[in-house]
Write a protein that holds these residues in place. Structure first.
Motif, PDB file in Angstrom:
ATOM      1  N   ALA A 140      31.567  44.104  33.833  1.00 24.99           N
ATOM      2  CA  ALA A 140      32.329  42.861  33.831  1.00 24.99           C
ATOM      3  C   ALA A 140      32.410  42.285  32.426  1.00 24.99           C
ATOM      4  CB  ALA A 140      31.705  41.849  34.786  1.00 24.99           C
ATOM      5  N   GLU A 141      31.319  42.385  31.689  1.00 29.99           N
ATOM      6  CA  GLU A 141      31.319  41.885  30.316  1.00 29.99           C
ATOM      7  C   GLU A 141      32.282  42.674  29.438  1.00 29.99           C
ATOM      8  OE1 GLU A 141      29.687  39.286  28.997  1.00 29.99           O
ATOM      9  OE2 GLU A 141      28.889  38.755  30.952  1.00 29.99           O
ATOM     10  N   SER A 142      32.352  43.976  29.638  1.00 24.35           N
ATOM     11  CA  SER A 142      33.189  44.809  28.782  1.00 24.35           C
ATOM     12  C   SER A 142      34.678  44.647  29.079  1.00 24.35           C
ATOM     13  CB  SER A 142      32.796  46.277  28.918  1.00 24.35           C
ATOM     14  OG  SER A 142      33.139  46.757  30.199  1.00 24.35           O
ATOM     15  N   MET A 143      35.023  44.217  30.296  1.00 19.35           N
ATOM     16  CA  MET A 143      36.433  44.074  30.656  1.00 19.35           C
ATOM     17  C   MET A 143      37.037  42.776  30.135  1.00 19.35           C
ATOM     18  SD  MET A 143      36.788  45.684  34.440  1.00 19.35           S
ATOM     19  CE  MET A 143      38.549  45.505  34.455  1.00 19.35           C
TER      20      MET A 143
ATOM     21  N   ASP B 261      39.605  37.922  32.781  1.00 22.58           N
ATOM     22  CA  ASP B 261      40.776  38.313  33.561  1.00 22.58           C
ATOM     23  C   ASP B 261      41.931  37.342  33.386  1.00 22.58           C
ATOM     24  OD1 ASP B 261      39.375  40.457  34.525  1.00 22.58           O
ATOM     25  OD2 ASP B 261      38.873  39.525  36.436  1.00 22.58           O
ATOM     26  N   ASP B 262      41.627  36.074  33.290  1.00 18.85           N
ATOM     27  CA  ASP B 262      42.672  35.063  33.155  1.00 18.85           C
ATOM     28  C   ASP B 262      43.474  35.280  31.869  1.00 18.85           C
ATOM     29  OD1 ASP B 262      44.013  32.717  34.115  1.00 18.85           O
ATOM     30  OD2 ASP B 262      43.011  31.605  32.521  1.00 18.85           O
ATOM     31  N   GLN B 263      42.781  35.496  30.770  1.00 20.72           N
ATOM     32  CA  GLN B 263      43.466  35.750  29.503  1.00 20.72           C
ATOM     33  C   GLN B 263      44.258  37.049  29.553  1.00 20.72           C
ATOM     34  OE1 GLN B 263      40.511  35.648  26.452  1.00 20.72           O
ATOM     35  NE2 GLN B 263      40.390  33.412  26.439  1.00 20.72           N
ATOM     36  N   TYR B 264      43.683  38.064  30.183  1.00 18.95           N
ATOM     37  CA  TYR B 264      44.356  39.350  30.279  1.00 18.95           C
ATOM     38  C   TYR B 264      45.665  39.225  31.056  1.00 18.95           C
ATOM     39  CZ  TYR B 264      45.296  44.205  31.500  1.00 18.95           C
ATOM     40  OH  TYR B 264      45.900  45.421  31.663  1.00 18.95           O
ATOM     41  N   CYS B 265      45.613  38.515  32.190  1.00 19.04           N
ATOM     42  CA  CYS B 265      46.791  38.419  33.042  1.00 19.04           C
ATOM     43  C   CYS B 265      47.862  37.502  32.454  1.00 19.04           C
ATOM     44  CB  CYS B 265      46.388  37.940  34.436  1.00 19.04           C
ATOM     45  SG  CYS B 265      45.451  39.189  35.353  1.00 19.04           S
ATOM     46  N   GLN B 266      47.486  36.612  31.575  1.00 17.32           N
ATOM     47  CA  GLN B 266      48.465  35.725  30.941  1.00 17.32           C
ATOM     48  C   GLN B 266      48.832  36.185  29.536  1.00 17.32           C
ATOM     49  OE1 GLN B 266      47.100  31.705  30.995  1.00 17.32           O
ATOM     50  NE2 GLN B 266      46.989  31.613  33.201  1.00 17.32           N
ATOM     51  N   ALA B 267      48.450  37.381  29.168  1.00 18.38           N
ATOM     52  CA  ALA B 267      48.624  37.852  27.794  1.00 18.38           C
ATOM     53  C   ALA B 267      50.081  37.895  27.352  1.00 18.38           C
ATOM     54  CB  ALA B 267      47.995  39.228  27.623  1.00 18.38           C
TER      55      ALA B 267
ATOM     56  N   ARG C 261      45.398  39.832  38.982  1.00 19.97           N
ATOM     57  CA  ARG C 261      43.980  39.556  39.230  1.00 19.97           C
ATOM     58  C   ARG C 261      43.398  40.526  40.256  1.00 19.97           C
ATOM     59  NH1 ARG C 261      41.687  34.752  36.989  1.00 19.97           N
ATOM     60  NH2 ARG C 261      39.834  35.643  37.939  1.00 19.97           N
ATOM     61  N   LYS C 262      44.180  40.852  41.292  1.00 21.25           N
ATOM     62  CA  LYS C 262      43.704  41.823  42.285  1.00 21.25           C
ATOM     63  C   LYS C 262      43.513  43.194  41.651  1.00 21.25           C
ATOM     64  CE  LYS C 262      45.491  39.679  46.473  1.00 21.25           C
ATOM     65  NZ  LYS C 262      46.419  39.792  47.602  1.00 21.25           N
ATOM     66  N   ASP C 263      44.456  43.592  40.797  1.00 20.93           N
ATOM     67  CA  ASP C 263      44.338  44.875  40.106  1.00 20.93           C
ATOM     68  C   ASP C 263      43.081  44.913  39.237  1.00 20.93           C
ATOM     69  OD1 ASP C 263      46.651  45.759  41.284  1.00 20.93           O
ATOM     70  OD2 ASP C 263      47.913  45.375  39.518  1.00 20.93           O
ATOM     71  N   ARG C 264      42.813  43.814  38.536  1.00 21.06           N
ATOM     72  CA  ARG C 264      41.614  43.741  37.693  1.00 21.06           C
ATOM     73  C   ARG C 264      40.347  43.836  38.549  1.00 21.06           C
ATOM     74  NH1 ARG C 264      41.525  44.211  32.218  1.00 21.06           N
ATOM     75  NH2 ARG C 264      40.060  42.530  31.992  1.00 21.06           N
ATOM     76  N   ASP C 265      40.361  43.200  39.721  1.00 21.33           N
ATOM     77  CA  ASP C 265      39.210  43.289  40.616  1.00 21.33           C
ATOM     78  C   ASP C 265      38.968  44.726  41.055  1.00 21.33           C
ATOM     79  OD1 ASP C 265      38.671  40.586  40.476  1.00 21.33           O
ATOM     80  OD2 ASP C 265      39.704  40.102  42.358  1.00 21.33           O
ATOM     81  N   VAL C 266      40.043  45.421  41.398  1.00 20.14           N
ATOM     82  CA  VAL C 266      39.926  46.822  41.823  1.00 20.14           C
ATOM     83  C   VAL C 266      39.419  47.676  40.671  1.00 20.14           C
ATOM     84  CG1 VAL C 266      41.256  48.841  42.553  1.00 20.14           C
ATOM     85  CG2 VAL C 266      41.635  46.633  43.664  1.00 20.14           C
TER      86      VAL C 266
END
Length: 90
Positions: free
Chosen positions: A31-34, A37-43, A58-63
């Motif tokens: 989780a730390e290395s990824m 998620d919020d910043q990634y999805c709004q990039a 967000r679902k894709d990131r969870d998977v």
């Protein structure tokens, strides 16, 4: 009595790093290395929070995170089994 009160702070000082290690527990290295998620999805700047695209991201990131953690767990389990089955190998 005096020597006990002098040793108590020393014992606490020595135990403090061990207790601090317990605070790190529960946070996955995966989780730390990824990252966030919020910043990634709004990039790209076009995805709004709450939109279907944002939810899908967000679902894709969870998977992705679950799959990475499953791989890490599997590797750890395989290493443990190897070590149990090959005790003579250093």
């Amino acid at each position: 009595m005096r020597s006990f009160t002098a040793r108590a702070p020393l014992a606490l000082l020595l135990a403090l790093p061990l207790l601090a290690g317990c605070l790190e527990r529960g946070r996955s290295p995966v989780a730390e290395s990824m990252g966030d998620d919020d910043q990634y999805c709004q990039a790209n700047g076009t995805v709004k929070i709450g939109s279907p695209e944002y939810v899908a991201c967000r679902k894709d990131r969870d998977v992705q995170r679950q799959n990475a953690e499953a791989r890490t767990d599997r590797k750890q389990r395989d290493l443990g089994e190897y070590m149990m089955n090959h005790p003579d190998v250093h």
